[in-house]
Design an enzyme around this catalytic site. Structure first.
Site, PDB file in Angstrom:
ATOM      1  N   ARG A 205    -119.025  26.308 -35.472  1.00 38.68           N
ATOM      2  CA  ARG A 205    -117.800  26.928 -35.968  1.00 38.68           C
ATOM      3  C   ARG A 205    -117.881  27.115 -37.478  1.00 38.68           C
ATOM      4  NH1 ARG A 205    -116.212  22.860 -32.336  1.00 38.68           N
ATOM      5  NH2 ARG A 205    -115.088  23.598 -30.479  1.00 38.68           N
ATOM      6  N   LYS A 230    -113.787  19.904 -34.289  1.00 39.48           N
ATOM      7  CA  LYS A 230    -112.442  20.354 -33.918  1.00 39.48           C
ATOM      8  C   LYS A 230    -111.835  19.485 -32.823  1.00 39.48           C
ATOM      9  CE  LYS A 230    -110.013  24.445 -32.145  1.00 39.48           C
ATOM     10  NZ  LYS A 230    -110.178  25.842 -31.674  1.00 39.48           N
ATOM     11  N   HIS A 285    -116.067  34.570 -35.870  1.00 40.91           N
ATOM     12  CA  HIS A 285    -116.046  33.694 -34.693  1.00 40.91           C
ATOM     13  C   HIS A 285    -116.817  34.308 -33.524  1.00 40.91           C
ATOM     14  CE1 HIS A 285    -114.519  30.118 -32.710  1.00 40.91           C
ATOM     15  NE2 HIS A 285    -114.201  30.850 -31.671  1.00 40.91           N
ATOM     16  N   ARG A 288    -120.179  32.880 -32.758  1.00 39.39           N
ATOM     17  CA  ARG A 288    -120.247  31.708 -31.871  1.00 39.39           C
ATOM     18  C   ARG A 288    -120.400  32.152 -30.419  1.00 39.39           C
ATOM     19  NH1 ARG A 288    -119.074  26.224 -31.171  1.00 39.39           N
ATOM     20  NH2 ARG A 288    -117.435  25.661 -29.671  1.00 39.39           N
ATOM     21  N   HIS A 311    -118.190  22.315 -26.307  1.00 43.36           N
ATOM     22  CA  HIS A 311    -117.118  22.629 -25.367  1.00 43.36           C
ATOM     23  C   HIS A 311    -116.938  21.474 -24.398  1.00 43.36           C
ATOM     24  CE1 HIS A 311    -118.172  26.821 -26.636  1.00 43.36           C
ATOM     25  NE2 HIS A 311    -116.850  26.891 -26.648  1.00 43.36           N
ATOM     26  N   TYR A 320    -116.450  31.668 -23.607  1.00 41.89           N
ATOM     27  CA  TYR A 320    -117.243  31.950 -24.798  1.00 41.89           C
ATOM     28  C   TYR A 320    -118.594  32.578 -24.440  1.00 41.89           C
ATOM     29  CZ  TYR A 320    -114.449  29.775 -28.447  1.00 41.89           C
ATOM     30  OH  TYR A 320    -113.472  29.502 -29.359  1.00 41.89           O
TER      31      TYR A 320
END
Length: 333
Positions: A205, A230, A285, A288, A311, A320
């Site tokens: 990220r 995160k 983003h 990613r 994740h 994603y």
């Protein structure tokens, strides 16, 4: 047995009825109602629950508002988190809503459903609303398990959540990668070319990249340690040969950071590079997404990719990941 006693004002007029339930082995329960019928119904319910062993003390939840619980949650739970600001902002919004004035025992699913409608009317995205509901749901869980409100139910569990949007499908196409990197080389921010290349290789990220420190980089072992992520877990990111070459080309800074860049600076530099390269609809983003999809295309399995990207669920990982049909065809042979 239950006792129903009229409550009178100073002129002798009946203004309500006080119900009191006494049963051996249980604390006396008392509550006042406007009508005698409501007092009798409440008494029968409490007596029935006590007889069946289902009774739970409601006094705490009946005398505590959601606003009071939010304040306590902010003090005892949110304040202990590394990055408490996002959750604090969500709880402050709950505090400003009328539902915050309701007692915890009185909040039902329909009350939460009305707030969801209000949020949608305010233009909040489905995922944003889900995040607000997740905070409220955990507050009710804590209140039930730790704050003596065993009798309450979690109203968030009974409402229909907004549907999540489809994950973004934007990937680098054609010669966009070459054009993007060439444009980054021309930017006034000398770090952006290295940061973009690193992002494509690692799926890290923006904030994780900007916060990377040399003390957490093991070039010989080809691993970068992320002590604060995160989702709050420590992550070790394996580095490809290209990622290692990017880091090896950088000078060591006195402050220990790998890059001289803040997240907002990276975003602005990236947007400038996209404009110069005439690339539309691409965000930082999205790199990613690109990196995650490439890992699958290299043959890594979902558990391996999740370990790299951080994740926590395969469902989020799927959002994603966008594999090119052409690349899948090559794998089929």
């Amino acid at each position: 047995m239950a006792t129903i006693t009229p409550r009178k004002d100073q002129d002798g007029n009946i203004i309500g009825y006080q119900a009191q339930v006494r049963k051996r082995g249980h604390p006396t329960q008392t509550k006042t109602f406007r009508s005698k019928r409501d007092a009798e119904a409440w008494s029968r319910l409490i007596e029935s629950e006590m007889e069946r062993g289902l009774w739970r003390d409601r006094s705490e939840s009946e005398g505590t508002t959601l606003a009071q619980c939010i304040e306590r949650y902010l003090s005892e739970v949110t304040s202990q988190k590394k990055n408490s600001r996002p959750e604090t902002l969500k709880l402050q919004q709950w505090l400003r809503r009328p539902i915050a004035c309701r007692f915890m025992s009185a909040i039902r699913g329909r009350d939460v459903a009305e707030v969801i409608k209000d949020m949608e009317g305010e233009g909040k995205a489905g995922n944003t609303i889900r995040l607000h509901l997740a905070v409220l749901s955990h507050l009710f869980k804590v209140a039930k398990t730790e704050w003596g409100m065993e009798a309450i139910s979690n109203p968030v569990e009974s409402v229909r959540k907004p549907r999540l949007p489809q994950g973004r499908e934007r990937r680098l196409v054609g010669n966009e990668e070459e054009r993007l990197l060439e444009s980054c080389r021309q930017d006034e921010n000398p770090d952006i070319i290295y940061i973009v290349r690193f992002a494509i290789e690692t799926a890290m990220r923006r904030a994780e990249i900007c916060g990377l420190r040399w003390e957490n980089v093991n070039l010989p072992g080809r691993v970068a340690l992320l002590p604060a992520t995160k989702n709050g877990t420590v992550r070790r990111v394996p580095l490809s040969s290209i990622a290692v070459s990017v880091l090896s080309a950088l000078p060591r800074r006195l402050d220990g950071l790998v890059w001289d860049a803040k997240p907002d600076t990276v975003t602005r530099s990236f947007e400038r590079a996209c404009r110069r390269a005439a690339i539309d609809g691409l965000t930082f983003h999205d790199l990613r997404h690109e990196a995650t999809s490439r890992m699958f295309e290299k043959g890594l399995n979902p558990m391996q990719v999740a370990a790299i990207t951080g994740h926590k669920t395969l469902q989020m990982l799927k959002r994603y990941t966008h594999l090119r049909a052409e690349d899948l065809a090559k794998m089929l042979g």
